[in-house]
Design a protein around this motif. Structure first.
Motif, PDB file in Angstrom:
ATOM      1  N   ASP A 232       0.863  -1.181   0.000  1.00 36.95           N
ATOM      2  CA  ASP A 232       0.000   0.000   0.000  1.00 36.95           C
ATOM      3  C   ASP A 232       0.899   1.230   0.000  1.00 36.95           C
ATOM      4  N   LYS A 233       1.195   1.748  -1.187  1.00 39.60           N
ATOM      5  CA  LYS A 233       2.212   2.788  -1.346  1.00 39.60           C
ATOM      6  C   LYS A 233       1.626   4.190  -1.207  1.00 39.60           C
ATOM      7  N   LEU A 234       2.505   5.163  -1.081  1.00 35.97           N
ATOM      8  CA  LEU A 234       2.088   6.556  -0.984  1.00 35.97           C
ATOM      9  C   LEU A 234       1.756   7.134  -2.356  1.00 35.97           C
ATOM     10  N   GLY A 235       2.342   6.605  -3.403  1.00 34.22           N
ATOM     11  CA  GLY A 235       2.102   7.112  -4.750  1.00 34.22           C
ATOM     12  C   GLY A 235       2.387   6.045  -5.782  1.00 34.22           C
ATOM     13  N   ILE A 236       2.140   6.385  -7.058  1.00 32.21           N
ATOM     14  CA  ILE A 236       2.309   5.436  -8.170  1.00 32.21           C
ATOM     15  C   ILE A 236       1.592   4.127  -7.817  1.00 32.21           C
ATOM     16  N   ARG A 237       0.347   4.264  -7.362  1.00 33.65           N
ATOM     17  CA  ARG A 237      -0.398   3.157  -6.787  1.00 33.65           C
ATOM     18  C   ARG A 237      -1.102   2.292  -7.833  1.00 33.65           C
ATOM     19  N   ALA A 238      -1.127   2.714  -9.089  1.00 35.79           N
ATOM     20  CA  ALA A 238      -1.738   1.879 -10.125  1.00 35.79           C
ATOM     21  C   ALA A 238      -0.789   0.779 -10.586  1.00 35.79           C
ATOM     22  N   THR A 239       0.445   0.815 -10.107  1.00 35.36           N
ATOM     23  CA  THR A 239       1.366  -0.287 -10.351  1.00 35.36           C
ATOM     24  C   THR A 239       1.292  -1.257  -9.180  1.00 35.36           C
ATOM     25  N   SER A 240       1.545  -2.510  -9.463  1.00 37.62           N
ATOM     26  CA  SER A 240       1.580  -3.509  -8.390  1.00 37.62           C
ATOM     27  C   SER A 240       3.011  -3.660  -7.894  1.00 37.62           C
ATOM     28  N   THR A 241       3.171  -3.706  -6.572  1.00 35.68           N
ATOM     29  CA  THR A 241       4.483  -3.884  -5.948  1.00 35.68           C
ATOM     30  C   THR A 241       4.329  -4.925  -4.852  1.00 35.68           C
ATOM     31  N   ALA A 242       5.073  -6.012  -4.934  1.00 35.18           N
ATOM     32  CA  ALA A 242       4.911  -7.106  -3.974  1.00 35.18           C
ATOM     33  C   ALA A 242       6.214  -7.882  -3.835  1.00 35.18           C
TER      34      ALA A 242
END
Length: 354
Positions: A232-242
C-alpha cells in the motif's frame, strides 16, 4: 520508421493544449532543444503527448486512488510501439534509439506516473537484459510475447535485507540435473501481480561473491513461486508492488540468462540504462507539477489580480522551469551518449540533483 510513427499517431485523439503562462508553459518546451528533433523523434513525442493528454491524464487520479492497473491503456501503448521502444525491428520491436525512449517516457509519465513506471520496467528492466544477453530461443519465449502490451515482465533484484545491492543476493540457485532450483525472496517488485515472466538474480556460487551471481528467466505463474500481498504505497499506486518468494522453484537449465556468474554484470548494466528511463519519468512528473502550478497561479486571485502577476510567484515558477529544463537537457544528453556508445553515468547522475 517515420512512416510508421505517422500511421500510429493517427490513432490518437486530437491534441488540445491547456492555456498556460508564457515561458513556463508546455508550449515552450522547445526551449530545451539544442537543435530541432528529427522527424521521427518529433512525431513520436507528439504521439505520446497526445496519448497522455487524452487517454492518461483524465483517468490518472482515479487509477491511483483505486490501485487500478491500466490494462487497456497498456495495450494501447503496446499497439503504438511504446512497450518495446528500443527493441530491434528484426525482433519485432519498434526499432528506435534510447533517446526516443527518453522522450516517450517523459511524455507518458506527465500524463500518468504509474503508467510511465509500468512502461519503464517492461522496456528497461525486463526486455533490456534479454535483448542484450538472451539467446535466440530465450528471445522467442521471453522477449517477443512481451512487446505489444498483451504481457508485461518484471525484474527481481532487490531483497528485504539487501535492497538493490547487486552483489549481495541471498536468493540461491542450485543445479539439479537439467534444472535450476531457486530459493529466496525478492522485495518491492514492480509489475509483480500482472507479470507473466521475471528476470531473477540469484547466487550460484557464494565463494565467488559478486562473480558468483547469475541471472535467470522465470515464467509466471510457476510452481514454487508465490506473489505476496500488494504494498500500500504513498504514490504510483496503479502499479503492483509485492514480494516474490521462491520455494524450491524449478526452472530448466536453458533459462539461465547469459553465462553462469554473469548476473552482477547484467544487473549493473541493466540498472545503469534503466536510470535514463527513471530520470525521464521524473521529468514527466515534474512537468505535470509545473503545468499544474502555472495553471493555478493564473486562476487564483489575490489583491484583485491573478497571483502569477506577482513577482514572488513569477520567480518561483521561473526557478522551477530552469531546474526542469536543465534536468531535461542532461537526461537527453545521457541518452544520446548511450546511443553513441559512450559513458553516460556521470551526466545522468548530475541530472538527478537538478
Amino acid at each position: 520508421m517515420a512512416a510508421r510513427i505517422r500511421r500510429l499517431s493517427k490513432t490518437v485523439l486530437t491534441f488540445s493544449r491547456y492555456s498556460v503562462v508564457h515561458l513556463c508553459s508546455r508550449n515552450e518546451r522547445g526551449v530545451s532543444n539544442l537543435a530541432n528533433l528529427s522527424e521521427t523523434h518529433e512525431m513520436l513525442r507528439k504521439t505520446c503527448r497526445d496519448f497522455a493528454d487524452n487517454e492518461l491524464a483524465p483517468i490518472a487520479s482515479q487509477l491511483d486512488k483505486e490501485h487500478k492497473y491500466p490494462k487497456k491503456q497498456i495495450k494501447q501503448m503496446g499497439d503504438l510501439g511504446l512497450m518495446c521502444v528500443d527493441i530491434a525491428e528484426s525482433d519485432g520491436g519498434t526499432g528506435l534509439d534510447y533517446f526516443a525512449y527518453a522522450l516517450a517516457m517523459d511524455e507518458i509519465s506527465r500524463g500518468c506516473a504509474s503508467t510511465g513506471c509500468i512502461m519503464s520496467v517492461n522496456n528497461s528492466l525486463y526486455l533490456g537484459p534479454i535483448k542484450n544477453f538472451g539467446n535466440s530461443k530465450q528471445k522467442e519465449q521471453f522477449l517477443k510475447p512481451f512487446l505489444h502490451g498483451d504481457r508485461v515482465g518484471c525484474f527481481a533484484l532487490s531483497e528485504p535485507g539487501n535492497g538493490s545491492d547487486a552483489g549481495a543476493a541471498s536468493t540461491v540457485a542450485k543445479s539439479d540435473g537439467d534444472y535450476w532450483i531457486l530459493n529466496g525472496s525478492k522485495a518491492w517488485i514492480t509489475n509483480s501481480a500482472q507479470a507473466e515472466a521475471v528476470v531473477v538474480f540469484a547466487t550460484t556460487d557464494k565463494s565467488k561473491k559478486h562473480k558468483g551471481i547469475s541471472a535467470f528467466l522465470v515464467p509466471m505463474p510457476i510452481e514454487g513461486l508465490t506473489v505476496g500481498k500488494l504494498e500500500d504505497k504513498l504514490g504510483i499506486r496503479a502499479t503492483s508492488t509485492a514480494t516474490l518468494t521462491f520455494e524450491d522453484c524449478r526452472i530448466p537449465k536453458q533459462n539461465l540468462l547469459g553465462q553462469e556468474g554473469q548476473g552482477f554484470k547484467i544487473a549493473m548494466q541493466t540498472l545503469d540504462a534503466g536510470r535514463i528511463g527513471i530520470a525521464s519519468q521524473g521529468l514527466g512528473i515534474a512537468q505535470a507539477s509545473l503545468d499544474c502550478a502555472v495553471n493555478y497561479s493564473a486562476t487564483r486571485e489575490a489583491f484583485g489580480q491573478p497571483i502569477c502577476k506577482t513577482q514572488i510567484i513569477q520567480t518561483k515558477l521561473a526557478d522551477m522551469a530552469v531546474r526542469l529544463d536543465s534536468a531535461r537537457l542532461l537526461t537527453w544528453r545521457a541518452a544520446m551518449l548511450k546511443d553513441a556508445g559512450q559513458s553516460y553515468t556521470k551526466v545522468l547522475n548530475i541530472s538527478t540533483i537538478m
